[in-house]
Design an enzyme around this catalytic site. Sequence first.
Site, PDB file in Angstrom:
ATOM      1  CB  CYS A  39      -0.905  -0.021   1.232  1.00 49.74           C
ATOM      2  SG  CYS A  39      -2.164   1.266   1.255  1.00 49.74           S
ATOM      3  CG  ASP A  41      -0.851   3.746   5.449  1.00 49.52           C
ATOM      4  OD1 ASP A  41       0.004   4.260   6.193  1.00 49.52           O
ATOM      5  OD2 ASP A  41      -2.057   3.670   5.737  1.00 49.52           O
ATOM      6  NE  ARG A  43      -0.944   4.149   8.861  1.00 50.45           N
ATOM      7  CZ  ARG A  43      -2.193   3.783   9.136  1.00 50.45           C
ATOM      8  NH1 ARG A  43      -2.601   3.792  10.402  1.00 50.45           N
ATOM      9  NH2 ARG A  43      -3.016   3.402   8.181  1.00 50.45           N
ATOM     10  CG  HIS A  97      -1.416  -1.457   5.852  1.00 48.28           C
ATOM     11  ND1 HIS A  97      -2.021  -0.502   6.646  1.00 48.28           N
ATOM     12  CD2 HIS A  97      -1.587  -1.035   4.571  1.00 48.28           C
ATOM     13  CE1 HIS A  97      -2.526   0.444   5.879  1.00 48.28           C
ATOM     14  NE2 HIS A  97      -2.285   0.145   4.611  1.00 48.28           N
ATOM     15  CB  CYS A 100      -5.860  -0.966   4.951  1.00 51.69           C
ATOM     16  SG  CYS A 100      -5.650  -0.460   3.231  1.00 51.69           S
TER      17      CYS A 100
END
Length: 222
Positions: A39, A41, A43, A97, A100
């Site tokens: 992803c 993302d 993080r 993850h 999400c």
Amino acid sequence: MQKLVQGIHQFQTQIFSSHKELFERLDKDQAPETLFITCSDSRISPNLITQTQPGELFILRNVGNLVPPYEHMGGMSAGIEFAVTVLQVKDIIVCGHSNCGAMKALLEPDQLGELPATKAWLAHARKTEQIMWESYGHLHGNELLHATVEENALVQLENLRSHPSVAKAVTAGRLHLHAWVYKIETGEVFAFDPDRGQYTSVTGTDGLAPLDPEHRATDLSI
């Protein structure tokens, strides 16, 4: 922006100088053994999670770690084709993850009212959505979200198989596909085990709750 500039300065003066031979070698060629699809993302840091060096992972990222089927050719298809055909990676990992946002939006499409491009992109997870509503109606909240993340990784592996380069390499036995889930809050990584029908820790600790084999998105016994 200043933080980024300071980071570049630190990289050039401290990190690069101590790994000069590595970067000189990488300038000539790359030979990663793994394609890591995850992803966008902020993080998620694939190299940090796996403790790999530059040149060891070929990374593709997008919202929701989705893999469009081959007929929807685009940037993801090009990256997959290059990794499998040219770089000849040995493994492809699709890594979802915890918590999400893309999977939340899949479950709560009203959030996408002002995000038409995101809504169109999440159409590649429509099978995930269908599986969740048909088979996981007993789950709610975080349990439903986490199950969605797990199922979505399996659905995207199924989409991977529609890519001719992937199908050919899998059939030849030189490529293996893996579904992973990274838990941000604990640092744990779980991989789907087709023999046990559940995600289990890649480091050997107890697995997560099993997925019902009848609801499994794809056969991963490869």
